[in-house]
Write an enzyme that holds these catalytic residues in place. Structure first.
Site, mmCIF file in Angstrom:
data_model
loop_
_atom_site.group_PDB
_atom_site.id
_atom_site.type_symbol
_atom_site.label_atom_id
_atom_site.label_comp_id
_atom_site.label_asym_id
_atom_site.label_seq_id
_atom_site.Cartn_x
_atom_site.Cartn_y
_atom_site.Cartn_z
ATOM 1 C CB CYS A 298 -6.412 -13.691 4.214
ATOM 2 S SG CYS A 298 -6.650 -13.704 6.012
ATOM 3 C CB CYS B 123 -3.764 -12.464 6.460
ATOM 4 S SG CYS B 123 -4.678 -13.975 6.800
ATOM 5 C CG ASP B 124 -2.325 -10.258 3.444
ATOM 6 O OD1 ASP B 124 -1.440 -10.516 4.273
ATOM 7 O OD2 ASP B 124 -2.652 -11.037 2.536
#
Length: 320
Positions: A136, A139-140
């Site tokens: 992701c 997300c990261d």
């Protein structure tokens, strides 16, 4: 064998299922949540979550899921672990068969089983999720400022993630086992015009390399020469798609061509009255914890209103 009857059963946890559980429990509907052997969804494989509102210093993914579960339990939600083998949607209330347990009857069902990221299946991959391997970018990506990143994949999602990651990374290398990309022309053009993106095409990933600090490289095979080489990197993003967890439904609920559950626009209603879907199992676009939680809230409210309407209709029928 005896049968338990519930007003609402939630299948699957994660931010969507647990949010739905909190809302239904607070409405005194005493929902049952059926969770698999690895509850909590994809956030349980994430380290620090920095983009969930209300946590200015961030929070660990497993801790966030544990807090949501405790909140649902506080209001009276019940949890049961097991695999759902079969659901009979032919009549309402619905009958749910769980492996090794008695059947459950539910007046309404919320499906929040999520979608599983596809992995390459190479050595060093799964055990380093959260230590430099991710599925992701949204997300990261923030954790890889001014670092070199590899994106594995050749479709639209890979191009989208590669472009997004250039906001943070010093360089993004797209690795694809084919010499040609599957992505649409417009997505390919955007990626090729991005000066931070370089290409490792016609190369098959073999192994994620690490040291005690995390990921250091990706071993690949050059498909033209069969020679192996190592591409040095600080992080590897796997972008080869997701699989919605809907097989257990036996095609009884309508899905799109990828298998994601279809809901009526603006609602969480499926094609079967009394059955609702929330989270990544019906969302192939956003796939974020906060958007999943939002649809969990929607599913609970849709479910509550459905039960109220059904009860009102039953009372009117009884009066007649």
């Amino acid at each position: 064998m005896s049968t338990s009857v519930y007003k609402s059963v939630i299948i699957g946890t994660g931010p969507a299922g647990l949010t739905a559980a909190i809302y239904l429990a607070r409405a005194n509907l005493e929902p049952l949540i059926i969770e698999g052997p690895e509850p909590g969804g994809q956030l349980t494989t994430t380290t620090e979550v920095e983009n969930f509102p209300g946590f200015p210093d961030g929070i660990m993914g497993p801790e966030l899921m544990d807090n949501m579960r405790k909140q649902a339990e506080r209001f009276g939600a019940e949890f049961q672990t097991g695999w759902v083998n079969k659901i009979d949607f032919s009549n309402r209330p619905f009958r749910i068969s769980i492996e090794g347990r008695e059947d459950i009857v539910a007046e309404t069902i919320i499906v929040s089983t999520g979608a599983s990221a596809k992995y390459l299946g190479i050595e060093g991959e799964r055990e380093n999720v959260g230590r430099g391997v991710s599925t992701c970018a949204t997300c990261d990506g923030f954790f890889f400022r001014n670092k070199k990143i590899i994106v594995v994949g050749g479709g639209d999602s890979a191009m989208e993630e590669a472009n997004f990651l250039t906001r943070f990374a010093s360089e993004v290398v797209v690795v694809n086992r084919r010499s040609e990309l599957r992505a649409s022309k417009i997505m390919q053009d955007r990626a090729r015009q991005n000066p931070k993106i370089s290409w490792g095409l016609n190369k098959t990933p073999l192994e994620v390399l690490t040291n005690d600090r995390g990921v250091t490289g990706l071993k690949v095979k050059n498909n033209s020469t069969n020679e192996e080489e190592v591409i040095e990197t600080d992080g590897i993003f796997i972008a080869i798609g997701h699989t919605p967890n809907t097989k257990f439904l036996d095609n009884q609920l309508q899905t799109d061509e990828q298998g994601y559950l279809l809901v009526n626009p603006g609602t969480t209603e499926t094609n079967i009255p009394g059955v609702f879907a929330c989270g990544d199992v019906q969302d192939h676009r956003y796939r974020q914890a906060i958007s999943a939680a939002g649809t969990g809230c929607m599913a609970a409210l849709d479910c509550e209103r459905f039960l109220e309407a059904a009860e009102s209709e039953h009372l009117q029928t009884a009066v007649r």
